[in-house]
Design an enzyme around this catalytic site. Structure first.
Site, PDB file in Angstrom:
ATOM      1  N   GLU A   1      -7.898   5.306  -1.578  1.00 37.43           N
ATOM      2  CA  GLU A   1      -7.399   5.987  -0.372  1.00 37.43           C
ATOM      3  C   GLU A   1      -5.897   6.217  -0.424  1.00 37.43           C
ATOM      4  O   GLU A   1      -5.354   6.977   0.380  1.00 37.43           O
ATOM      5  CB  GLU A   1      -7.782   5.186   0.877  1.00 37.43           C
ATOM      6  CG  GLU A   1      -6.938   3.961   1.174  1.00 37.43           C
ATOM      7  CD  GLU A   1      -7.261   2.740   0.334  1.00 37.43           C
ATOM      8  OE1 GLU A   1      -6.673   1.679   0.604  1.00 37.43           O
ATOM      9  OE2 GLU A   1      -8.083   2.842  -0.603  1.00 37.43           O
TER      10      GLU A   1
ATOM     11  N   HIS B   1      -6.376   1.313  -5.140  1.00 34.67           N
ATOM     12  CA  HIS B   1      -6.670   1.803  -3.790  1.00 34.67           C
ATOM     13  C   HIS B   1      -6.959   3.306  -3.853  1.00 34.67           C
ATOM     14  O   HIS B   1      -6.024   4.110  -3.903  1.00 34.67           O
ATOM     15  CB  HIS B   1      -5.467   1.559  -2.865  1.00 34.67           C
ATOM     16  CG  HIS B   1      -5.234   0.119  -2.559  1.00 34.67           C
ATOM     17  ND1 HIS B   1      -5.833  -0.516  -1.505  1.00 34.67           N
ATOM     18  CD2 HIS B   1      -4.473  -0.805  -3.185  1.00 34.67           C
ATOM     19  CE1 HIS B   1      -5.444  -1.776  -1.475  1.00 34.67           C
ATOM     20  NE2 HIS B   1      -4.631  -1.977  -2.491  1.00 34.67           N
TER      21      HIS B   1
ATOM     22  N   CYS C   1     -10.000  -3.139  -4.361  1.00 28.73           N
ATOM     23  CA  CYS C   1      -8.923  -4.094  -4.617  1.00 28.73           C
ATOM     24  C   CYS C   1      -9.476  -5.521  -4.577  1.00 28.73           C
ATOM     25  O   CYS C   1     -10.331  -5.867  -5.385  1.00 28.73           O
ATOM     26  CB  CYS C   1      -7.770  -3.864  -3.645  1.00 28.73           C
ATOM     27  SG  CYS C   1      -6.220  -4.652  -4.186  1.00 28.73           S
TER      28      CYS C   1
END
Length: 205
Positions: free
Chosen positions: A182, A180, A79
């Site tokens: 994750e 992102h 990011c």
């Protein structure tokens, strides 16, 4: 061991937990020695570009990142962390970046919702080990600024948000993901897993 670089502006714990779920040791750290000793490093980021660069400079982590990249071990920016890899940003003024990759961070311009927030399809542009075993699908973005590359060969994947948007970049051992991983379900975790496998290759070499 994977160093999650702590400069006071990152979603450190969610990234750390994702790395650990994939079977790797994750260490949230700002220690030069721990970062340089790591098999790979992740630079997360949430917030403004200028503030983040100031934090990296004040903590000495800017120079540590340069030293780490020179080791040849893999670095991943996530990011804002991806944007910091580039030469400059126009976010709230003109700011110099890490200049590990050539390019400029600019604001989305248009009569549409900003920030770009939500799930968007990932368009893979090249054959690359980062995409091994990856199926087509969507990943999760939250950003108001995007990267304009100077070197087209650094572009690995894009998404579409009223224009083609840089989503994944890579050159040698430096990588970035605008979204992102994750928080991006199976596809995001697969991408993160493929990056982490590069840390094993660097250890063997």
């Amino acid at each position: 061991m994977i160093a999650i670089i702590d400069y006071g502006m990152g979603n450190l714990h969610s990234v750390s937990k994702a790395v650990e779920r994939l079977g790797y040791i994750a260490l949230i750290t700002s220690s030069e020695q721990e970062i340089l000793d790591a098999d790979g490093a992740i630079l997360p980021g949430v917030g403004a570009f200028g503030d983040a660069m100031e934090q990296l400079k004040q903590t000495g982590l800017q120079e540590v990142l340069y030293k780490f990249v020179q080791t040849g071990k893999p670095l991943l920016g996530i990011c804002l962390g991806m944007q910091l890899l580039f030469s400059s940003s126009e976010e709230y003024g003109e700011h110099e970046g890490l200049n590990l990759l050539p390019g400029r961070v600019t604001r989305f311009q248009g009569d549409y919702k900003i920030p770009h927030m939500g799930w968007n399809h990932l368009n893979v542009k090249v054959k690359h080990p980062l995409f091994d075993g990856l199926e087509a699908g969507h990943v999760y973005f939250v950003h108001s600024f995007h990267v304009q590359l100077d070197q087209p060969t650094d572009l690995l994947a894009t998404t579409d948000y009223f224009q083609e948007v840089t989503a994944i970049v890579g050159r040698e051992n430096v990588y970035g993901m605008q979204f992102h991983p994750e928080k991006s379900g199976i596809i995001g975790i697969k991408l993160l897993s493929n990056f982490l496998k590069k840390t094993e290759i660097s250890v063997l070499n």
